[in-house]
Motif scaffolding. Structure first.
Motif, mmCIF file in Angstrom:
data_model
loop_
_atom_site.group_PDB
_atom_site.id
_atom_site.type_symbol
_atom_site.label_atom_id
_atom_site.label_comp_id
_atom_site.label_asym_id
_atom_site.label_seq_id
_atom_site.Cartn_x
_atom_site.Cartn_y
_atom_site.Cartn_z
ATOM 1 N N ILE A 23 22.709 -68.801 49.644
ATOM 2 C CA ILE A 23 22.915 -67.832 49.195
ATOM 3 C C ILE A 23 21.688 -67.193 49.657
ATOM 4 O O ILE A 23 22.162 -65.851 50.226
ATOM 5 N N ALA A 24 20.598 -67.816 49.771
ATOM 6 C CA ALA A 24 19.371 -67.095 49.925
ATOM 7 C C ALA A 24 19.292 -66.470 51.353
ATOM 8 O O ALA A 24 18.535 -65.668 51.984
ATOM 9 N N SER A 30 14.271 -64.408 55.044
ATOM 10 C CA SER A 30 13.028 -64.351 55.117
ATOM 11 C C SER A 30 12.555 -65.349 53.897
ATOM 12 O O SER A 30 12.500 -65.923 53.776
ATOM 13 N N LEU A 31 14.108 -64.907 53.492
ATOM 14 C CA LEU A 31 13.616 -65.539 51.835
ATOM 15 C C LEU A 31 14.515 -66.606 51.887
ATOM 16 O O LEU A 31 14.223 -67.400 51.350
ATOM 17 N N ALA A 32 14.791 -67.029 52.332
ATOM 18 C CA ALA A 32 15.940 -68.600 52.643
ATOM 19 C C ALA A 32 14.959 -69.458 53.797
ATOM 20 O O ALA A 32 13.955 -70.200 53.208
ATOM 21 N N LYS A 33 13.408 -68.339 54.277
ATOM 22 C CA LYS A 33 12.826 -69.408 55.324
ATOM 23 C C LYS A 33 11.634 -69.659 53.906
ATOM 24 O O LYS A 33 10.895 -71.018 54.269
ATOM 25 N N ARG A 34 11.228 -68.819 53.135
ATOM 26 C CA ARG A 34 10.431 -68.556 52.188
ATOM 27 C C ARG A 34 10.510 -69.560 50.630
ATOM 28 O O ARG A 34 9.479 -70.434 49.987
ATOM 29 N N THR A 35 11.079 -69.401 50.264
ATOM 30 C CA THR A 35 12.124 -70.481 49.158
ATOM 31 C C THR A 35 12.330 -72.006 49.349
ATOM 32 O O THR A 35 12.864 -72.605 50.226
ATOM 33 N N VAL A 36 11.170 -72.876 48.862
ATOM 34 C CA VAL A 36 11.524 -74.463 48.175
ATOM 35 C C VAL A 36 12.395 -74.635 47.361
ATOM 36 O O VAL A 36 13.153 -75.968 47.768
ATOM 37 N N LYS A 132 10.632 -78.809 60.919
ATOM 38 C CA LYS A 132 11.737 -79.698 60.565
ATOM 39 C C LYS A 132 12.034 -79.525 59.026
ATOM 40 O O LYS A 132 11.017 -80.199 58.191
ATOM 41 N N PRO A 133 13.043 -79.092 58.741
ATOM 42 C CA PRO A 133 13.325 -78.654 57.479
ATOM 43 C C PRO A 133 13.316 -79.966 56.606
ATOM 44 O O PRO A 133 13.995 -81.237 57.165
ATOM 45 N N TRP A 158 13.292 -83.198 48.073
ATOM 46 C CA TRP A 158 13.448 -82.717 48.259
ATOM 47 C C TRP A 158 13.004 -81.216 49.507
ATOM 48 O O TRP A 158 12.295 -81.155 49.981
ATOM 49 N N SER A 159 14.822 -80.444 49.746
ATOM 50 C CA SER A 159 14.440 -79.469 50.837
ATOM 51 C C SER A 159 13.272 -78.375 50.651
ATOM 52 O O SER A 159 12.558 -77.334 49.943
ATOM 53 N N THR A 160 11.837 -78.225 51.434
ATOM 54 C CA THR A 160 11.052 -77.096 51.564
ATOM 55 C C THR A 160 10.561 -76.986 52.706
ATOM 56 O O THR A 160 11.100 -77.944 54.046
#
Length: 184
Positions: A23-24, A30-36, A132-133, A158-160
């Motif tokens: 969804i991000a 860029s929202l997906a990249k910034r989202t934790v 790396k994620p 957690w993914s971040t």
């Protein structure tokens, strides 16, 4: 379909099982990249978790105070990865997030020295620079690589995106253990 309501009140339908990351990314790369992480109806959730029901959704960035514990958790994993890369066979014992940072206790036959801390911090920076994620893996007790010294056989992170970290140190020569902590 699941109906998701965003903080601005907008409501959109998405396929059942869509992830927060999907969804991000659909809103903005860029929202997906910034989202934790995401919050679903106010409850923190991993971005990789499938969304199975209608909910209020909110994306948490690194700047959000609710993300701090997640970031510290990830930094503890980076610390453990760095130590194990530098000294294979080192046992990772306990490493929780604490009020002002994180730490891990390690055990190996040869004691750590103060000089080792610079190498650990350098290796942590290298790991973070790979960009790396993080991925979350949940293993059953039967699937997990357990040993008699570990109390728990589940593993997750957690993914971040990882932030920079500083490592503070304390050593114990008698047992060959180390408590390494970071403050973020």
């Amino acid at each position: 379909m699941v109906a998701l309501t965003f903080p601005d009140g907008a409501r959109r339908d998405y396929p059942n099982g869509s992830t927060g990351l999907d969804i991000a990314k659909g809103i903005s790369p860029s929202l997906a990249k910034r989202t934790v992480a995401m919050a679903l109806d106010g409850t923190l959730a991993d971005l990789a978790d499938p969304i199975e029901h209608d909910a209020k959704i909110e994306f948490l960035t690194r700047e959000d105070p609710r993300s701090l514990e997640l970031i510290r958790h990830d930094c503890a994993h980076v610390l453990a990865e760095a130590v194990q890369a530098l000294w294979p066979g080192t046992q990772v014992t306990i490493g929780p997030v604490i009020e002002n940072g994180f730490y891990y206790d390690f055990f190996r036959n040869q004691p750590f020295t103060p000089e080792d801390f610079d190498a650990i911090e350098k290796k942590m920076r290298e790991i973070i620079a790979r960009d790396k994620p993080f991925t979350k893996e949940i293993w059953s007790r039967d699937e997990a690589p357990c040993s008699a010294t570990r109390a728990s056989c589940s593993r997750s992170s957690w993914s971040t995106r990882s932030p920079r970290t500083r490592t503070s140190r304390s050593t114990s020569r008698a047992s060959g253990s180390i408590s390494a902590a970071g403050r973020i």
